[in-house]
Design a protein around this motif. Sequence first.
Motif, PDB file in Angstrom:
ATOM      1  N   CYS A   1       0.834  -1.204   0.000  1.00  0.00           N
ATOM      2  CA  CYS A   1       0.000   0.000   0.000  1.00  0.00           C
ATOM      3  C   CYS A   1       0.874   1.261   0.000  1.00  0.00           C
ATOM      4  O   CYS A   1       1.932   1.290   0.630  1.00  0.00           O
ATOM      5  CB  CYS A   1      -0.863   0.061   1.267  1.00  0.00           C
TER       6      CYS A   1
ATOM      7  N   TYR B   1      -7.959  -3.110  -9.930  1.00  0.00           N
ATOM      8  CA  TYR B   1      -8.089  -2.974  -8.479  1.00  0.00           C
ATOM      9  C   TYR B   1      -6.822  -2.319  -7.949  1.00  0.00           C
ATOM     10  O   TYR B   1      -5.763  -2.939  -7.884  1.00  0.00           O
ATOM     11  CB  TYR B   1      -8.293  -4.355  -7.846  1.00  0.00           C
TER      12      TYR B   1
ATOM     13  N   PRO C   1      -6.848   0.152  -4.958  1.00  0.00           N
ATOM     14  CA  PRO C   1      -7.780   0.866  -4.070  1.00  0.00           C
ATOM     15  C   PRO C   1      -7.241   2.193  -3.538  1.00  0.00           C
ATOM     16  O   PRO C   1      -6.139   2.258  -3.006  1.00  0.00           O
ATOM     17  CB  PRO C   1      -8.016  -0.120  -2.927  1.00  0.00           C
TER      18      PRO C   1
ATOM     19  N   GLY D   1      -8.424   3.915  -1.099  1.00  0.00           N
ATOM     20  CA  GLY D   1      -8.521   4.056   0.351  1.00  0.00           C
ATOM     21  C   GLY D   1      -7.186   3.911   1.069  1.00  0.00           C
ATOM     22  O   GLY D   1      -7.000   4.427   2.168  1.00  0.00           O
TER      23      GLY D   1
ATOM     24  N   ASN E   1     -14.777  -6.328 -11.265  1.00  0.00           N
ATOM     25  CA  ASN E   1     -14.198  -5.304 -10.387  1.00  0.00           C
ATOM     26  C   ASN E   1     -15.267  -4.610  -9.543  1.00  0.00           C
ATOM     27  O   ASN E   1     -14.955  -3.926  -8.579  1.00  0.00           O
ATOM     28  CB  ASN E   1     -13.429  -4.274 -11.219  1.00  0.00           C
ATOM     29  N   ASP E   2     -16.556  -4.795  -9.901  1.00  0.00           N
ATOM     30  CA  ASP E   2     -17.634  -4.213  -9.092  1.00  0.00           C
ATOM     31  C   ASP E   2     -17.867  -5.021  -7.822  1.00  0.00           C
ATOM     32  O   ASP E   2     -18.499  -4.540  -6.890  1.00  0.00           O
ATOM     33  CB  ASP E   2     -18.932  -4.134  -9.918  1.00  0.00           C
TER      34      ASP E   2
ATOM     35  N   GLN F   1     -15.156  -8.536  -3.444  1.00  0.00           N
ATOM     36  CA  GLN F   1     -15.258  -9.456  -2.304  1.00  0.00           C
ATOM     37  C   GLN F   1     -15.531 -10.898  -2.747  1.00  0.00           C
ATOM     38  O   GLN F   1     -15.293 -11.829  -1.965  1.00  0.00           O
ATOM     39  CB  GLN F   1     -16.308  -8.967  -1.294  1.00  0.00           C
TER      40      GLN F   1
ATOM     41  N   GLU G   1     -13.643  -4.450  -0.481  1.00  0.00           N
ATOM     42  CA  GLU G   1     -14.174  -3.559  -1.504  1.00  0.00           C
ATOM     43  C   GLU G   1     -13.548  -2.172  -1.395  1.00  0.00           C
ATOM     44  O   GLU G   1     -13.213  -1.566  -2.403  1.00  0.00           O
ATOM     45  CB  GLU G   1     -15.695  -3.473  -1.346  1.00  0.00           C
ATOM     46  N   ASP G   2     -13.445  -1.681  -0.154  1.00  0.00           N
ATOM     47  CA  ASP G   2     -12.873  -0.342   0.026  1.00  0.00           C
ATOM     48  C   ASP G   2     -11.898  -0.378   1.189  1.00  0.00           C
ATOM     49  O   ASP G   2     -12.169   0.122   2.275  1.00  0.00           O
ATOM     50  CB  ASP G   2     -14.003   0.666   0.291  1.00  0.00           C
TER      51      ASP G   2
ATOM     52  N   LYS H   1      -9.177   0.401   3.824  1.00  0.00           N
ATOM     53  CA  LYS H   1      -8.475   1.579   4.356  1.00  0.00           C
ATOM     54  C   LYS H   1      -8.025   1.254   5.775  1.00  0.00           C
ATOM     55  O   LYS H   1      -8.523   0.304   6.378  1.00  0.00           O
ATOM     56  CB  LYS H   1      -9.356   2.826   4.320  1.00  0.00           C
TER      57      LYS H   1
END
Lengths: 228, 336
Positions: free
Chosen positions: B125, B236, B238, B240, B253-254, B257, B264-265, B267
């Motif tokens: 990350c 992908y 992300p 976040g 990609n929608d 999970q 999905e998001d 952070k």
Amino acid sequence: MVERKFSEPTDEIVQLEPVEVRRYIAFTRWNHWFTAICFIVLMLSGFAFFHPSLYGLTALFGGGQTTRWLHPFVGIALTVSFLGMFFQLVHLNIIRREDLVWTANIKDVITGHEERLPELGKYNFGQKTVFWGMFWLILALLITGIMMWYQYFPHLVSIETRRIAIFVHSVSAVLIVLVFILHIFAALWTRGTLRAMTRGTVTGGWSWRHHRKWLRELARRQRTKPAE
Amino acid sequence: MTIAPNMDSPRTATANPPTHPVPPNLGQAHVVRSSAGGPVAENPQPLTEVAKLIDVSKCIGCKACQSACIEWNDTQPEVGVNVGVYENPHDLTPEMFTLMRFTEYDNPDTGDFEWLIRKDGCMHCAEPGCLKACPAPGAIVQYSNGIVDFIHENCIGCGYCVSGCPFNIPRISQKTHVAQKCTLCSDRVAVGQGPACAKACPTHAITFGTKEDMTALAAERVEDLKSRGYDNAGLYDPAGVGGTHVMYVLHHNDKPQIYDGLPEDPKISDVVRNWKGPAKPVGIAAVGLAAIGAAAMALFHRGNSVSQEDEAEARELVQEELRGAPVERPHDKGSA
């Protein structure tokens, strides 16, 4: 026989001229100081992990790895030791009505006008606050501490729960250090207190001034047998 | 093709290694972030950002990447047991930095049965949760090319990185008591070679290069997948966590999970942010102020002393009580 309500069976007036009163037997004192040493080790090692600027404290214990290993074991030792204290002291630390009056007039305590306050048993509200503060915070630290004890309980809780546990552990640690500071301060500010945990005895004047109901009861209990 | 000696980061994993000695990079001079206030380079040498792109749609689940990872990192995991699923081992371990995760997905839109295979491992990350949570100075570092690396000699094995990571990646070794995870083969990248997993991948599902090149390659792949009916195909990467240096091309990609719980998001958890953010200075300030306040009061306040009168009163009280003739005294208010 006089009813024993404000004192321990082992509390005793040991000398009359001048009056001297036994407040803690040797076992309680050893128990207290062992707990205190554990507390200080935990505080120093815990601070090392709490803030990077204090990481150097790990050097006291032989480095980061050893400190990480040591901290939880000392935590268990403290819990066991504190439980010993807890069962010895709990029944005289129940909050009573006069504690509320005492607290409402805390200003008179600080300004030294204890004659305006209700007579107290073995503990005042400040001492009881330290007692219960230590109890609840040690409980919180123990539970969250086991949750984050990665070496032995890696899968005890989910990662989400462990995040909360670590946060609660840090906040509880700060609070318990504040209680610790209050405890030391009060013991030093109230002159004549420290010897209760070193020699085990306090003077009659100290008992009369701060814990008169306790002193009165001890004298009544010793009515049948001369104290000398 | 070999890598040009003047390049700061390898551009591909498939090229042969340089034929002449390359001075290794990824040292202290390239550290841009370091855990718990550990040392960072004053003027970090900028390196081209690198990324690994994992194209899930091309993966055949052969686990060559896992083998290559074990071999290069010399982790020697124990032989596992078969419990009737394809994952082997059953989770990431301190000896297995990357893992093929297999999902059988019954697509409700098409009625198709799909076999989703995702190569799990550290995402590197841009804003690493592990680094934020770590209490040991310099145990986790981030280099200017984006690689997040664990420096084991500084690691204390506390497991805070496990709580900090939004992807559940680090594992603590019970033998060496240090945290382990994918290094993005920082020791290969430092000398101009791509990661072992990417080099071993037979279908080029894993590719490696600059983040820019990998993003462009992903765009091509996404376009191709869309032309084949995967309308929700995408990259992908992300936001976040500030983007990652390991990215996926996902045909769905929608719904990340469905790939065995890819968040999905992702952070850094707010709990971790508060613990590592306000809690530290506020806690230190509270303890410091209390200690200073107590010391000041102890120094400048005369304290609560027992007087000679108190001693005399005590003697009187004790004598009275011992004689058995308690006298109610005017200052007995409130007593029981």
